[in-house]
Design a protein around this motif. Structure first.
Motif, PDB file in Angstrom:
ATOM      1  N   LEU A   1       0.832  -1.209   0.000  1.00  0.00           N
ATOM      2  CA  LEU A   1       0.000   0.000   0.000  1.00  0.00           C
ATOM      3  C   LEU A   1       0.863   1.255   0.000  1.00  0.00           C
ATOM      4  CD1 LEU A   1      -2.689  -1.081   2.632  1.00  0.00           C
ATOM      5  CD2 LEU A   1      -2.848  -1.179   0.143  1.00  0.00           C
ATOM      6  N   MET A   2       2.014   1.186   0.665  1.00  0.00           N
ATOM      7  CA  MET A   2       2.904   2.348   0.691  1.00  0.00           C
ATOM      8  C   MET A   2       3.612   2.547  -0.650  1.00  0.00           C
ATOM      9  SD  MET A   2       2.522   3.602   3.747  1.00  0.00           S
ATOM     10  CE  MET A   2       0.808   3.078   3.546  1.00  0.00           C
ATOM     11  N   SER A   3       3.862   1.454  -1.369  1.00  0.00           N
ATOM     12  CA  SER A   3       4.536   1.506  -2.679  1.00  0.00           C
ATOM     13  C   SER A   3       3.690   0.731  -3.673  1.00  0.00           C
ATOM     14  CB  SER A   3       5.944   0.899  -2.599  1.00  0.00           C
ATOM     15  OG  SER A   3       6.718   1.536  -1.612  1.00  0.00           O
ATOM     16  N   PRO A   4       2.690   1.362  -4.271  1.00  0.00           N
ATOM     17  CA  PRO A   4       1.798   0.670  -5.204  1.00  0.00           C
ATOM     18  C   PRO A   4       2.576  -0.053  -6.297  1.00  0.00           C
ATOM     19  CG  PRO A   4       0.966   2.861  -4.727  1.00  0.00           C
ATOM     20  CD  PRO A   4       2.321   2.784  -4.106  1.00  0.00           C
ATOM     21  N   GLY A   5       2.139  -1.260  -6.591  1.00  0.00           N
ATOM     22  CA  GLY A   5       2.816  -2.053  -7.605  1.00  0.00           C
ATOM     23  C   GLY A   5       3.812  -3.032  -7.031  1.00  0.00           C
ATOM     24  N   PHE A   6       4.145  -2.900  -5.727  1.00  0.00           N
ATOM     25  CA  PHE A   6       5.083  -3.834  -5.122  1.00  0.00           C
ATOM     26  C   PHE A   6       4.423  -5.194  -4.928  1.00  0.00           C
ATOM     27  CE2 PHE A   6       6.599  -5.930  -1.241  1.00  0.00           C
ATOM     28  CZ  PHE A   6       7.919  -6.134  -1.582  1.00  0.00           C
ATOM     29  N   GLY A   7       5.162  -6.252  -5.259  1.00  0.00           N
ATOM     30  CA  GLY A   7       4.609  -7.598  -5.092  1.00  0.00           C
ATOM     31  C   GLY A   7       5.661  -8.594  -4.664  1.00  0.00           C
ATOM     32  N   GLY A   8       6.573  -8.187  -3.791  1.00  0.00           N
ATOM     33  CA  GLY A   8       7.683  -9.053  -3.436  1.00  0.00           C
ATOM     34  C   GLY A   8       7.548  -9.800  -2.131  1.00  0.00           C
TER      35      GLY A   8
ATOM     36  N   SER B   1       5.390  13.119  -6.131  1.00  0.00           N
ATOM     37  CA  SER B   1       5.029  11.705  -5.950  1.00  0.00           C
ATOM     38  C   SER B   1       3.529  11.589  -5.699  1.00  0.00           C
ATOM     39  CB  SER B   1       5.811  11.102  -4.787  1.00  0.00           C
ATOM     40  OG  SER B   1       7.200  11.233  -4.985  1.00  0.00           O
ATOM     41  N   PRO B   2       2.712  11.718  -6.742  1.00  0.00           N
ATOM     42  CA  PRO B   2       1.255  11.658  -6.543  1.00  0.00           C
ATOM     43  C   PRO B   2       0.763  10.310  -6.048  1.00  0.00           C
ATOM     44  CG  PRO B   2       1.799  11.729  -8.881  1.00  0.00           C
ATOM     45  CD  PRO B   2       3.063  12.016  -8.140  1.00  0.00           C
ATOM     46  N   GLU B   3       1.511   9.235  -6.298  1.00  0.00           N
ATOM     47  CA  GLU B   3       1.068   7.929  -5.810  1.00  0.00           C
ATOM     48  C   GLU B   3       0.949   7.915  -4.292  1.00  0.00           C
ATOM     49  OE1 GLU B   3       3.782   4.815  -6.744  1.00  0.00           O
ATOM     50  OE2 GLU B   3       5.352   5.538  -5.396  1.00  0.00           O
ATOM     51  N   ARG B   4       1.787   8.737  -3.632  1.00  0.00           N
ATOM     52  CA  ARG B   4       1.726   8.782  -2.174  1.00  0.00           C
ATOM     53  C   ARG B   4       0.483   9.505  -1.687  1.00  0.00           C
ATOM     54  NH1 ARG B   4       7.756  11.090  -1.304  1.00  0.00           N
ATOM     55  NH2 ARG B   4       8.892   9.562  -2.572  1.00  0.00           N
ATOM     56  N   ASN B   5      -0.176  10.235  -2.582  1.00  0.00           N
ATOM     57  CA  ASN B   5      -1.447  10.877  -2.231  1.00  0.00           C
ATOM     58  C   ASN B   5      -2.635  10.062  -2.711  1.00  0.00           C
ATOM     59  OD1 ASN B   5       0.083  12.957  -1.211  1.00  0.00           O
ATOM     60  ND2 ASN B   5      -1.097  14.582  -2.165  1.00  0.00           N
ATOM     61  N   GLY B   6      -2.376   8.830  -3.108  1.00  0.00           N
ATOM     62  CA  GLY B   6      -3.477   7.952  -3.503  1.00  0.00           C
ATOM     63  C   GLY B   6      -3.836   7.991  -4.968  1.00  0.00           C
ATOM     64  N   TYR B   7      -3.044   8.655  -5.812  1.00  0.00           N
ATOM     65  CA  TYR B   7      -3.333   8.686  -7.241  1.00  0.00           C
ATOM     66  C   TYR B   7      -3.171   7.288  -7.840  1.00  0.00           C
ATOM     67  CZ  TYR B   7      -3.297  13.808  -7.958  1.00  0.00           C
ATOM     68  OH  TYR B   7      -3.584  15.151  -7.953  1.00  0.00           O
ATOM     69  N   PRO B   8      -4.122   6.798  -8.613  1.00  0.00           N
ATOM     70  CA  PRO B   8      -3.880   5.583  -9.392  1.00  0.00           C
ATOM     71  C   PRO B   8      -2.896   5.898 -10.518  1.00  0.00           C
ATOM     72  CG  PRO B   8      -6.050   6.484  -9.890  1.00  0.00           C
ATOM     73  CD  PRO B   8      -5.502   7.300  -8.755  1.00  0.00           C
ATOM     74  N   PRO B   9      -2.202   4.889 -11.051  1.00  0.00           N
ATOM     75  CA  PRO B   9      -1.153   5.141 -12.052  1.00  0.00           C
ATOM     76  C   PRO B   9      -1.625   5.938 -13.266  1.00  0.00           C
ATOM     77  CG  PRO B   9      -1.001   2.894 -11.241  1.00  0.00           C
ATOM     78  CD  PRO B   9      -2.256   3.469 -10.661  1.00  0.00           C
ATOM     79  N   GLU B  10      -2.824   5.661 -13.764  1.00  0.00           N
ATOM     80  CA  GLU B  10      -3.267   6.380 -14.964  1.00  0.00           C
ATOM     81  C   GLU B  10      -3.491   7.863 -14.682  1.00  0.00           C
ATOM     82  OE1 GLU B  10      -6.830   4.303 -13.053  1.00  0.00           O
ATOM     83  OE2 GLU B  10      -4.734   3.844 -13.560  1.00  0.00           O
TER      84      GLU B  10
ATOM     85  N   GLY C   1       4.454   6.136 -10.529  1.00  0.00           N
ATOM     86  CA  GLY C   1       3.747   6.899  -9.507  1.00  0.00           C
ATOM     87  C   GLY C   1       4.472   8.134  -9.021  1.00  0.00           C
ATOM     88  N   SER C   2       5.752   8.296  -9.390  1.00  0.00           N
ATOM     89  CA  SER C   2       6.510   9.487  -9.001  1.00  0.00           C
ATOM     90  C   SER C   2       7.459   9.829 -10.138  1.00  0.00           C
ATOM     91  CB  SER C   2       7.292   9.252  -7.709  1.00  0.00           C
ATOM     92  OG  SER C   2       8.236   8.213  -7.883  1.00  0.00           O
ATOM     93  N   ILE C   3       7.890  11.099 -10.172  1.00  0.00           N
ATOM     94  CA  ILE C   3       8.711  11.530 -11.298  1.00  0.00           C
ATOM     95  C   ILE C   3       9.522  12.764 -10.906  1.00  0.00           C
ATOM     96  CG2 ILE C   3       7.258  13.243 -12.477  1.00  0.00           C
ATOM     97  CD1 ILE C   3       7.742  11.447 -15.041  1.00  0.00           C
ATOM     98  N   VAL C   4      10.615  12.984 -11.657  1.00  0.00           N
ATOM     99  CA  VAL C   4      11.484  14.134 -11.446  1.00  0.00           C
ATOM    100  C   VAL C   4      11.416  15.010 -12.691  1.00  0.00           C
ATOM    101  CG1 VAL C   4      13.823  14.912 -10.957  1.00  0.00           C
ATOM    102  CG2 VAL C   4      13.029  12.722 -10.052  1.00  0.00           C
ATOM    103  N   PHE C   5      11.220  16.315 -12.499  1.00  0.00           N
ATOM    104  CA  PHE C   5      11.141  17.243 -13.621  1.00  0.00           C
ATOM    105  C   PHE C   5      12.462  17.995 -13.780  1.00  0.00           C
ATOM    106  CE2 PHE C   5       6.629  16.813 -12.543  1.00  0.00           C
ATOM    107  CZ  PHE C   5       6.108  16.558 -13.803  1.00  0.00           C
ATOM    108  N   TYR C   6      12.749  18.346 -15.042  1.00  0.00           N
ATOM    109  CA  TYR C   6      13.905  19.181 -15.377  1.00  0.00           C
ATOM    110  C   TYR C   6      13.411  20.314 -16.262  1.00  0.00           C
ATOM    111  CZ  TYR C   6      16.348  15.059 -13.744  1.00  0.00           C
ATOM    112  OH  TYR C   6      16.770  14.011 -12.971  1.00  0.00           O
TER     113      TYR C   6
END
Length: 831
Positions: free
Chosen positions: A213-220, A491-500, A653-658
């Protein structure tokens, strides 16, 4: 008390000597106190837990086929798979507790306000193994991690509770949203506890079973080939680390050979043998788990040694000053001895003066230590500054005052012994004039100054080596243009954003950033550049035959349109990504020159196909080849690297801008926050800075070592110059009759000057030779910290020797001129 009063009066009778001694000692003690503060916090301080000496860290070196994910808790050799953690937890018998943990980045939202922060995923055994009790409520326990994805609870760190919630005890059972997930606050960790990973101060502690839940997409959680968990344990009573290692490896080898070995595919026979022979390492864990312990050890030891040299030079000054003063008090000592005073009492009186001098120097040294720590705090990045406290605590104060007192006793002892070992008759006869010092005292003073010159030479060479190393670092071709470039992350995923939704936000943000007045272009990437982040994957490339043990790993990044144009990285062949490279479209990649070389693609990389991971199909077409550019570290070699469009990642779910600007970047920093705030006012902007700032942050250790070593070397040279001047001035005063007689017999001023400067030359030559030898040894020890420079660079050695000779000549010139101007008639009357 009488001794102290007398000592105080005596010190004030010679204010100049006293002031110089106090300042010298303050500089030496202050420098050592500041470095000790860092040394203590990073290398010596135990975790504030019950019996920290019973804690041990577990490591898992050896082949790890599959995926590895490690962070600043330690290298990838120390991570385990989650299933292995649970197996060991059930089967081990030598620990009273075995705990798992992993730091993570978090967006923390409370009452509508979201701030970026950090957290730690911990097993239910984490707090019980440490032996901690809560400051409020309860801590996590084994009941909180029995089922994956359940137990939505959180424990606050004490610092975060005080800072964010004002220490309100009513916070229990409130809801804190962590990375978009509502969690119930059940407790507050004890004061002073900041996690078990030095360098990371988590605001929250979350059950490790919530990582998905903290890192969406994790399945390890069920994957034995996914290594990401750090483990530590508490030894059972009477069990040594060696016994624990032997016992736990019985269970570990059974699991590795019976359960995990059959899961491995494509390993050569030698690699499989090494896999089956893997063993757990058990090391002391009283400091917690952090790679900072290893990384900071050499720089801190070096700085501590340099600061110690500064103190030695300062102490030599003090000893010389005390010897000179004791020579002028020879008559006083002789008179007191002749009327019945014991030598022991006089020595205690002189030592009282030395200790009082040391006390003043120690107190002034605390001020210098505070200034030095403030300077260090200004040099390091904000993240590093948050790791340690740049203030004076009780340990530092006690260390500084103890060091000053020990220095006072040690370097006050010889002058005290010397000044009370007198020929009473000859000394009393010499009351009308200044008694000459003994040859032993003169040799001792000259020896001290020669040692000062040697140590100063060593420090000047060290400073020169680090300065030249930093110059080499500053000249590195990064392969990209960092000027007028702004970077930040969201990091919008940390605010509950779905990937799309996150992907749509990234695309819109790129467009709006590019439309800001003064902005030339904007792009984005998954992996932040020059931050130490490394994302890699095994790949298969068309036409490249890989054997069982062939290294097929390459670093990768997911990027936006116009990435290379915005960063100033030249495109050699093919194209950049376009608006058509989106999810559902044919997969494409761009590779760098190092990738093309490693996989034998040459200049014909465009058009070849590849894939990553274990995908049997070569499903990705290489559409571009770019010049090499730095990726993770400024000083590292550029790795083989491939790029894919972030728009083709369905889980991003997160990204860096330049952002490339036409105006000075500082003027547009507020506009960056404004763009994100318009898109989502609850989405924190992270790491907003210019790329030159990021580059400086990446090499801050080099800058810190250069600045401090140069500062300490300058300080040491000035102290040595003061010491040399003092010895020569005293020598000239003692040889007044001799110089006067020589001039009366026909010697001119030039000859007298040459006599004094000859003494300077010999001391400088001997000290310089010794100092160069010491410097070469120090350079060899510091070789790992230097960049593209040997530890015995000839230019640096010559430059340091020339500079010190210049300083020594300047220090000796005034006493030499004074000696050459002595009036022979006055000198002959001098007794």
């Amino acid at each position: 008390m009488l001794n102290l009063k007398h000592a105080l009066r005596t010190l004030f009778k010679t204010p100049f000597v006293t002031a110089v001694a106090i300042i010298s000692l303050a500089l030496g003690v202050g420098a050592n106190g500041a470095i000790f503060s860092l040394f203590d916090q990073i290398l010596l301080r135990a975790l504030p837990v019950r019996e920290p000496d019973r804690l041990v860290n577990l490591g898992a070196p050896g082949p790890k086929p599959g995926s590895q994910s490690c962070n600043n808790a330690g290298p990838c050799e120390e991570v385990f798979s989650y299933p292995m953690f649970r197996d060991l937890e059930r089967e081990q018998t030598v620990f009273t507790g075995l705990a798992a943990h992993r730091v993570f980045s978090a967006n923390l939202s409370f009452q509508g306000q979201t701030l970026a922060g950090g957290g730690m995923l911990v097993s239910g055994s984490y707090f019980p193994t440490l032996g901690l009790t809560p400051a409020l409520g309860r801590l996590l326990d084994p009941g909180d991690d029995r089922v994956i994805g359940q137990s939505a609870v959180v424990v606050l760190s004490h610092d975060y509770w005080r800072r964010r919630f004002g220490g309100n005890p009513q916070v229990l059972n409130d809801t804190l949203i962590v990375n978009g997930q509502p969690l119930t606050i059940v407790g507050v960790a004890p004061a002073g506890f900041r996690g078990t990973t030095l360098g990371r101060r988590p605001e929250v502690f979350v059950p490790i079973t919530l990582r998905g839940l903290m890192s969406p997409g994790f399945g390890g959680f069920d994957d034995r080939r996914s290594y990401w968990v750090y483990l530590f344990a508490r030894l059972a009573p009477g069990v040594t680390p060696e016994q624990a290692a032997s016992a736990v490896n019985v269970a570990y080898r059974g699991i590795v050979n019976e359960v995990e070995a059959p899961l491995q595919q494509g390993l050569s026979e030698p690699t499989m043998e090494r896999f089956r022979a893997k063993e757990i390492t058990v090391e002391a864990g009283w400091r917690g788990q952090s790679s900072l312990h290893r990384e900071a050890r050499t720089p801190l030891l070096l700085l501590f040694a340099v600061a110690g040299v500064v103190l030695l030079i300062a102490c030599a000054n003090i000893a010389n000053l005390l010897l000179a003063r004791s020579a002028s008090r020879g008559g006083e000592m002789a008179l007191r001895l002749s009327i019945g005073a014991s030598r022991r009492k006089l020595i205690s009186q002189l030592l009282a003066e030395s200790c009082l001098l040391a006390a003043f120097g120690g107190l002034a040294g605390l001020i210098v230590a505070r200034w030095t720590l403030a300077l260090i705090g200004a040099l390091v990045p904000a993240e590093a500054a948050a790791t340690v406290e740049f203030g004076l605590d009780l340990q530092v104060i006690a260390f500084a005052l103890t060091l000053a007192l020990a220095t006072g006793i040690l370097f006050g002892l010889f002058p005290a012994l010397h000044s009370t070992r007198l020929d009473l008759a000859s000394t009393l006869k010499g009351q009308a004039g200044q008694p000459a010092s003994t040859r032993a005292a003169a040799r001792f003073r000259v020896g001290l100054v020669t040692a000062q010159i040697a140590l100063s030479t060593a420090l000047l060479v060290s400073a020169g080596l680090f300065t030249k190393s930093l110059i080499n670092v500053s000249r590195i071709d990064l392969g990209l243009e960092v000027g007028n470039l702004i970077t930040f992350a969201i990091s919008p995923e940390r605010n509950g954003y779905p990937p799309e939704h996150a992907r749509a936000l990234f695309e819109r943000a790129e467009e709006e950033l590019a439309a800001v007045p003064g902005v030339r272009s904007a792009t984005a990437s998954l992996v932040p550049l020059l931050t130490g982040s490394n994302w890699g994957s095994n790949v298969r490339v068309q036409g490249f035959e890989a054997g069982p043990d062939t290294d097929t790993n390459a670093r990768y990044n997911e990027i936006g349109r116009g990435y290379f144009r915005t960063l100033g990285v030249p495109l050699i062949a093919g194209r950049e990504f376009t608006a058509a490279d989106v999810a559902g479209a044919p997969r494409v990649a761009i590779v760098n020159e190092a990738f093309a070389e490693k996989f034998h693609l040459g200049r014909d990389a465009v058009g070849k196909r590849m894939t990553r991971g274990g995908n049997p199909e070569l499903d990705t077409e290489i559409v571009g080849l770019v010049k090499n550019a730095k990726y993770s570290e400024v000083k590292d070699e550029i790795p083989p690297l491939f790029f894919t469009p972030y728009r083709q990642d369905e889980q991003l779910g997160s990204i860096v801008f330049y952002v490339r600007t036409a105006l000075p970047p500082a003027e547009l920093l507020p506009a960056m926050r404004g763009v994100i705030a318009r898109l989502d006012p609850n989405l924190p902007v992270e790491e907003l800075k210019t790329m030159p700032q990021q580059v400086r942050k990446n090499v801050f250790v080099d800058r810190l070592l250069t600045t401090l070593s140069a500062g300490f070397a300058t300080l040491a040279t000035l102290l040595a110059a003061v010491g040399l001047y003092g010895v020569l001035a005293y020598t000239v005063a003692q040889r007044t009759r001799e110089f006067g007689l020589r001039m009366a017999l026909g010697a001119d001023g030039g000859r007298v000057r040459r006599m004094v400067l000859k003494q300077v030359g010999w001391m400088t030559l001997v000290g310089g030779v010794i100092g160069v030898a010491v410097a070469i040894a120090l350079g060899t020890l510091a070789r790992s910290l230097l960049f593209e420079i040997r530890g015995h660079d000839p230019a640096v050695l010559v430059g340091a020797a020339f500079l010190l000779a210049l300083v020594a000549f300047g220090s000796g010139l005034v006493p030499a001129l004074r000696a050459s101007r002595i009036d022979p008639m006055d000198a002959l009357r001098y007794k």
